[in-house]
Every structure is written in structure tokens, then in C-alpha cells.
Design a protein around this motif. Structure first.
Motif, PDB file in Angstrom:
ATOM      1  N   LEU A  19       0.981  -1.092   0.089  1.00 48.27           N
ATOM      2  CA  LEU A  19      -0.214  -0.100  -0.472  1.00 48.27           C
ATOM      3  C   LEU A  19       0.541   0.888  -0.312  1.00 48.27           C
ATOM      4  N   LEU A  20       1.962   1.070   0.651  1.00 45.67           N
ATOM      5  CA  LEU A  20       2.800   2.813   0.700  1.00 45.67           C
ATOM      6  C   LEU A  20       3.440   2.867  -0.668  1.00 45.67           C
ATOM      7  N   LEU A  21       3.225   1.292  -1.967  1.00 46.53           N
ATOM      8  CA  LEU A  21       4.228   1.424  -2.989  1.00 46.53           C
ATOM      9  C   LEU A  21       2.983   2.515  -4.204  1.00 46.53           C
ATOM     10  N   LYS A  22       1.398   2.401  -3.449  1.00 50.47           N
ATOM     11  CA  LYS A  22       0.612   3.385  -4.359  1.00 50.47           C
ATOM     12  C   LYS A  22       0.738   4.584  -4.099  1.00 50.47           C
ATOM     13  N   ILE A  26      -4.466   8.572   0.245  1.00 44.28           N
ATOM     14  CA  ILE A  26      -4.712   7.156   1.636  1.00 44.28           C
ATOM     15  C   ILE A  26      -4.345   5.628   1.252  1.00 44.28           C
ATOM     16  N   ARG A  27      -4.816   5.309   0.284  1.00 36.63           N
ATOM     17  CA  ARG A  27      -3.690   3.500   0.567  1.00 36.63           C
ATOM     18  C   ARG A  27      -2.675   3.794   1.111  1.00 36.63           C
ATOM     19  N   MET A  28      -1.663   5.132   0.971  1.00 34.56           N
ATOM     20  CA  MET A  28      -0.723   5.251   1.707  1.00 34.56           C
ATOM     21  C   MET A  28      -0.365   5.617   3.266  1.00 34.56           C
TER      22      MET A  28
END
Length: 124
Positions: A19-22, A26-28
Motif C-alpha cells: 500500500l505504501l507503493l501506491k 489514503i492508501r499510503m
């Protein structure tokens, strides 16, 4: 038990890293939360010892659980909560600044039509 805990920690950490790579903020934030929870579970798993509660008076000759691990995890939870609160505040500020900039430039933002200036309106 330990293998199951290791699998849960690795899945949480992997999902958080994904999710951090998105590119979505908000996903981060969700990725930061998942990695924080994985770190907390790892600390608890590393200091896992069976024993009685570390409350005085201590029974002589019995094993007690390590209170340092519990204190470290509690501190990490509070710090993680503060970090996520600041991160969500920055995300909200970025979102409102983007909306304000788009309205100033006359663009549409994600399904919300921007009102036209009075001189461009067609009279019915």
C-alpha cells in the motif's frame, strides 16, 4: 502458535509495504497503519514469555512476564497514532488545496462541477 504469529506479521507487513507503493495518499496512510501494527506485533512476539503478571508483590520462585515489552508496545501505539493523525491532517490539507486550486482554474474535480462565472451562463 509461533508460526501463525509470524505469518500474520509477515502478511501485515507485506500488505503495508504494497500500500505504501501506491500513489493514492489514503492508501499510503493505510500502509503506514499496517506496518505500524506489524511492528507492534513483532515486538510483542519477540518478548513473548509465559509467566504471571508483573505486579508486586512478586511470588518467589515463579516466572513473570517481561513488563518492558508491554511498555514499549504501548509507547509505539501512541506514537503511531500521533503519526497517523498528522498524516491524515496533511492528506486533508492537500485535498482541500487541490480542490481550491481546481476551482480557481475553472476545472472539474472528481464529478463535482465547478460553477460557471455569471457572464458565461446562458439565460433560460
Amino acid at each position: 502458535m509461533i508460526l501463525g504469529l509470524a505469518l500474520v506479521i509477515s502478511i501485515l507487513f507485506g500488505c503495508g509495504a504494497f500500500l505504501l507503493l501506491k500513489r493514492d495518499l489514503i492508501r499510503m496512510a493505510g500502509g503506514v497503519i499496517l506496518i505500524s501494527n506489524a511492528a507492534n506485533l513483532f515486538i510483542v512476539a519477540a518478548g513473548l514469555s509465559r509467566g504471571r503478571e508483573p505486579i508486586y508483590p512478586l511470588p518467589p520462585g515463579e516466572r513473570i512476564s517481561d513488563p518492558l515489552v508491554q511498555a514499549l508496545v504501548l509507547t509505539a501505539i501512541v506514537i503511531g497514532f500521533g503519526t497517523v493523525a498528522v498524516l491524515l491532517g496533511l492528506i486533508y490539507r492537500t485535498y482541500t488545496a487541490r480542490i481550491a486550486r481546481a476551482v480557481d482554474q475553472g476545472e472539474e474535480t472528481e464529478g463535482t462541477p465547478v460553477s460557471m462565472p455569471p457572464e458565461d451562463r446562458v439565460a433560460d
